[in-house]
Design a protein around this motif. Structure first.
Motif, PDB file in Angstrom:
ATOM      1  N   TRP A  45      43.852   5.140  82.427  1.00 36.10           N
ATOM      2  CA  TRP A  45      44.982   4.641  81.660  1.00 36.10           C
ATOM      3  C   TRP A  45      46.119   4.173  82.556  1.00 36.10           C
ATOM      4  O   TRP A  45      46.373   4.746  83.622  1.00 36.10           O
ATOM      5  CB  TRP A  45      45.522   5.733  80.731  1.00 36.10           C
ATOM      6  CG  TRP A  45      44.613   6.097  79.609  1.00 36.10           C
ATOM      7  CD1 TRP A  45      43.919   7.261  79.450  1.00 36.10           C
ATOM      8  CD2 TRP A  45      44.296   5.286  78.479  1.00 36.10           C
ATOM      9  NE1 TRP A  45      43.177   7.232  78.290  1.00 36.10           N
ATOM     10  CE2 TRP A  45      43.388   6.028  77.676  1.00 36.10           C
ATOM     11  CE3 TRP A  45      44.668   4.003  78.057  1.00 36.10           C
ATOM     12  CZ2 TRP A  45      42.865   5.539  76.481  1.00 36.10           C
ATOM     13  CZ3 TRP A  45      44.147   3.507  76.875  1.00 36.10           C
ATOM     14  CH2 TRP A  45      43.256   4.267  76.107  1.00 36.10           C
ATOM     15  N   PRO A  93      40.835  11.425  78.148  1.00 32.87           N
ATOM     16  CA  PRO A  93      41.622  11.622  79.382  1.00 32.87           C
ATOM     17  C   PRO A  93      40.956  11.028  80.617  1.00 32.87           C
ATOM     18  O   PRO A  93      41.635  10.776  81.619  1.00 32.87           O
ATOM     19  CB  PRO A  93      41.721  13.151  79.486  1.00 32.87           C
ATOM     20  CG  PRO A  93      40.533  13.657  78.741  1.00 32.87           C
ATOM     21  CD  PRO A  93      40.327  12.693  77.608  1.00 32.87           C
ATOM     22  N   LEU A 130      49.944  12.625  81.116  1.00 36.78           N
ATOM     23  CA  LEU A 130      48.500  12.517  81.305  1.00 36.78           C
ATOM     24  C   LEU A 130      48.017  13.424  82.433  1.00 36.78           C
ATOM     25  O   LEU A 130      46.984  14.095  82.309  1.00 36.78           O
ATOM     26  CB  LEU A 130      48.115  11.063  81.595  1.00 36.78           C
ATOM     27  CG  LEU A 130      46.633  10.808  81.891  1.00 36.78           C
ATOM     28  CD1 LEU A 130      45.761  11.251  80.732  1.00 36.78           C
ATOM     29  CD2 LEU A 130      46.404   9.334  82.226  1.00 36.78           C
ATOM     30  N   LEU A 138      45.468   9.304  74.911  1.00 43.65           N
ATOM     31  CA  LEU A 138      45.403  10.127  76.118  1.00 43.65           C
ATOM     32  C   LEU A 138      44.617  11.408  75.881  1.00 43.65           C
ATOM     33  O   LEU A 138      43.818  11.831  76.719  1.00 43.65           O
ATOM     34  CB  LEU A 138      46.817  10.461  76.598  1.00 43.65           C
ATOM     35  CG  LEU A 138      47.694   9.287  77.039  1.00 43.65           C
ATOM     36  CD1 LEU A 138      49.082   9.781  77.413  1.00 43.65           C
ATOM     37  CD2 LEU A 138      47.062   8.534  78.194  1.00 43.65           C
TER      38      LEU A 138
END
Length: 316
Positions: free
Chosen positions: A226, A222, A258, A218
């Motif tokens: 995900w 980023p 996240l 993560l």
């Protein structure tokens, strides 16, 4: 980039307040300047720091270092019982406890302040004046007051800072800004390595073989779309097992983490770069400037543009 490097990649002093404070007992100064972060290094003598927020007084001896995270006030004194004789207010304004101005009566020369230059107690103090000069992720990871005793971290920068803080040369402000950044980063690197350091939960969770893998994915990418299932596959566990273990160790679910990570990166990059909102949104995993702006305002209470303006824009 490792997690610690990412956390420390943020201090950017810009015209920081630097001073050599010199006192003879009895002395006490109450600091209520609301500054986001102040570094205090004992060059000679000792002092006590007493936080307002219910903290116990902490003693600093020669060579010890303390870092105070604002905006909560605190008092520096020769003993915890000495009544304040001066107040430090926002903007570097100095007043007596009754509110009357000190009118420069304690100025002792270039960046030197107090009773007399050769007093028994000498503190080297550097203050970041604006929150935008420090990564929000770093501030959130720190306690209100942390200390590093000289016996566990003999500061290598003390002699250089002692010399430079009282010099009045061309470009001296920039030299002192960079020295303050280096001092802070060096001290925090030493502090985070100690077992008693109150590191954030996600930082401690990096040591876990499963959650640490997911966190690094993560943090390193980023902008990737995900999902918990994709993270679990990379970590080699089931979706349910990752979600449960991640929440237990980090304190929040993977997708919540996240979101916070993406917005924290956006906040830092709004301060440090001139990227358009569209370009920045793509960098941190949002499909459009509008999507980033909506999430950002929900998290921070201001728009990205207002955040950028409030932190002074890009600093170099």
């Amino acid at each position: 980039m490792d997690a610690l490097a990412g956390l420390l990649d943020g201090p950017r002093a810009h015209g920081a307040f630097m001073i050599r404070a010199c006192f003879d007992p009895p002395w006490a100064v109450r600091v209520q300047d609301e500054a986001p972060l102040t570094v205090m290094l004992m060059a000679r003598g000792s002092c006590w720091i007493t936080p307002d927020a219910g903290g116990r007084p902490v003693r600093l001896g020669p060579g010890d270092l303390a870092i105070a995270r604002g905006p909560e006030p605190y008092t520096c004194a020769d003993t915890p019982d000495t009544a304040p004789q001066a107040l430090i207010l926002p903007g570097g304004e100095c007043r007596y406890p009754d509110g009357s101005s000190l009118n420069g009566s304690m100025d002792l020369g270039v960046r030197t302040w107090g009773d007399r230059p050769d007093a028994g107690t000498v503190m080297l103090i550097g203050t970041y004046l604006m929150r935008g000069e420090i990564s929000g992720r770093l501030l959130d990871a720190l306690p209100s007051l942390l200390t590093l005793p000289a016996e566990v971290w003999p500061c290598p920068l003390t002699p250089l800072l002692t010399q430079e803080i009282v010099r009045d040369e061309p470009g001296q402000e920039v030299v002192l800004d960079r020295l303050l950044d280096l001092l802070l980063i060096s001290a925090l690197r030493a502090w985070f390595s100690r077992p008693e350091a109150a590191a954030p939960a996600w930082y401690r969770a990096l040591a876990d073989p499963v959650v640490g893998r997911a966190l690094r994915l993560l943090q390193d990418d980023p902008a990737h779309p995900w999902t918990v299932a994709a993270l679990a596959a990379k970590a080699g566990v089931s979706r349910a097992a990752l979600a449960r273990r991640f929440t237990d160790l980090v304190g929040e679910p993977p997708m919540t983490y996240l979101t916070g990570w993406r917005l924290a990166l956006a906040a830092d990059r709004l301060r440090d770069t001139d990227l358009t909102l569209d370009a920045l949104a793509r960098q941190v995993g949002y499909g459009s400037a509008f999507a980033l702006s909506t999430a950002f305002k929900r998290e921070y209470g201001v728009s990205p543009q207002e955040h950028r303006a409030g932190s002074g824009g890009r600093r170099t």
